[in-house]
Design an enzyme around this catalytic site. Structure first.
Site, PDB file in Angstrom:
ATOM      1  CB  VAL A  40       4.567 -22.296 -18.549  1.00  0.00           C
ATOM      2  CG1 VAL A  40       3.089 -21.944 -18.370  1.00  0.00           C
ATOM      3  CG2 VAL A  40       4.807 -23.755 -18.177  1.00  0.00           C
ATOM      4  CE1 TYR A  41       5.671 -13.849 -19.264  1.00  0.00           C
ATOM      5  CE2 TYR A  41       7.598 -14.058 -20.672  1.00  0.00           C
ATOM      6  CZ  TYR A  41       6.629 -13.276 -20.080  1.00  0.00           C
ATOM      7  OH  TYR A  41       6.604 -11.927 -20.303  1.00  0.00           O
ATOM      8  CB  SER A  42       8.264 -19.230 -24.084  1.00  0.00           C
ATOM      9  OG  SER A  42       8.649 -18.930 -25.407  1.00  0.00           O
ATOM     10  CB  SER A  61       1.441 -17.586 -21.928  1.00  0.00           C
ATOM     11  OG  SER A  61       2.451 -16.661 -21.539  1.00  0.00           O
TER      12      SER A  61
END
Length: 242
Positions: free
Chosen positions: A152-154, A156
């Protein structure tokens, strides 16, 4: 050759801790007036008292649509103009996708992606009118490669990398530089969601950056002659193995 930043006015989001605070301190040392944007009003009050008259508090909750929309107008009531916008506020989610609830995903994407896009949109007319400005976004090395333990972070940060590079092309003809700084893992509260074993190994192996090492990169980018844009600076701890 480095250009002086003396007398400029900067806005830094997520300024009460981590990279945002380190960048605020570095800008102040360079003679810049800094509007510190954060949702933590108590921390802002304490820090602006500590940092002096050139540090100005702006209490904004970037996850609240109304608060986010009034950020730039409220800032322009406190300062004459904005030379620099550093969109730094963000959050982190690690682990398998199924381990993360959808509300947390929404919150992170709203902060890491939507708020950045809205802040940049809102400052553009002001900078276009002045025919100058710098916009820097705190991205991540995770926006350059798929990192399996933080999808999810990657995701974004891949979105932000695309956004920054398209906006750079839209705005360079208006005298506005748009760029990103892409650090590896930084010692900060964002790493609270890292798998414990990964965090332990990173600390033991010297594979974490201090926030000041990222703020150094930001100052370097901002102090280049106007004929030069540092499109993206990837800053990694030497022993970060990825």
């Amino acid at each position: 050759m480095a250009q002086s930043l003396q007398g400029k006015v900067a806005v830094v989001t997520g300024a009460a801790s981590g990279i945002g605070l380190a960048t605020t301190r570095a800008l102040l040392e360079a003679g810049v007036q800094v509007v510190m944007v954060d949702y933590n009003q108590d921390a802002l009050s304490q820090l602006t008292t500590e940092l002096g008259a050139n540090a100005i508090a702006q209490h904004t909750n970037l996850l609240d649509a109304d608060s986010c929309a009034t950020m730039v107008p409220e800032i322009l009531q406190k300062v004459d103009h904005i030379d620099i916008l550093h969109c730094n506020a963000g959050s982190y989610i690690g682990g398998d996708l199924t381990e993360t609830d959808t509300a947390t995903i929404d919150r992170m994407l709203n902060l890491n992606v939507n708020a950045v896009m809205k802040n940049v949109r809102d400052v553009i007319p002001h900078m276009q009118e002045r025919k100058t400005g710098d916009i820097i976004v705190t991205a991540s090395v995770a926006g350059h490669m798929p990192i399996q333990w933080e999808p999810v972070y990657s995701g974004s940060k891949w979105a932000i990398t695309c956004f920054v590079q398209t906006m750079r092309r839209q705005l360079n003809k208006h005298g506005i530089r748009v760029a990103q700084v892409s650090p590896g893992p930084v010692v900060s509260a964002l790493l609270a969601d890292w798998p414990e074993e990964n965090l332990r190994k990173a600390k033991e192996n010297g594979a974490l950056l201090d926030p000041e090492e990222v703020s150094d990169a930001v100052i370097y980018m901002l102090s280049r002659p106007r004929t030069v844009t540092i499109r993206d600076m990837i800053v990694l701890p030497t022993n970060f193995d990825i």
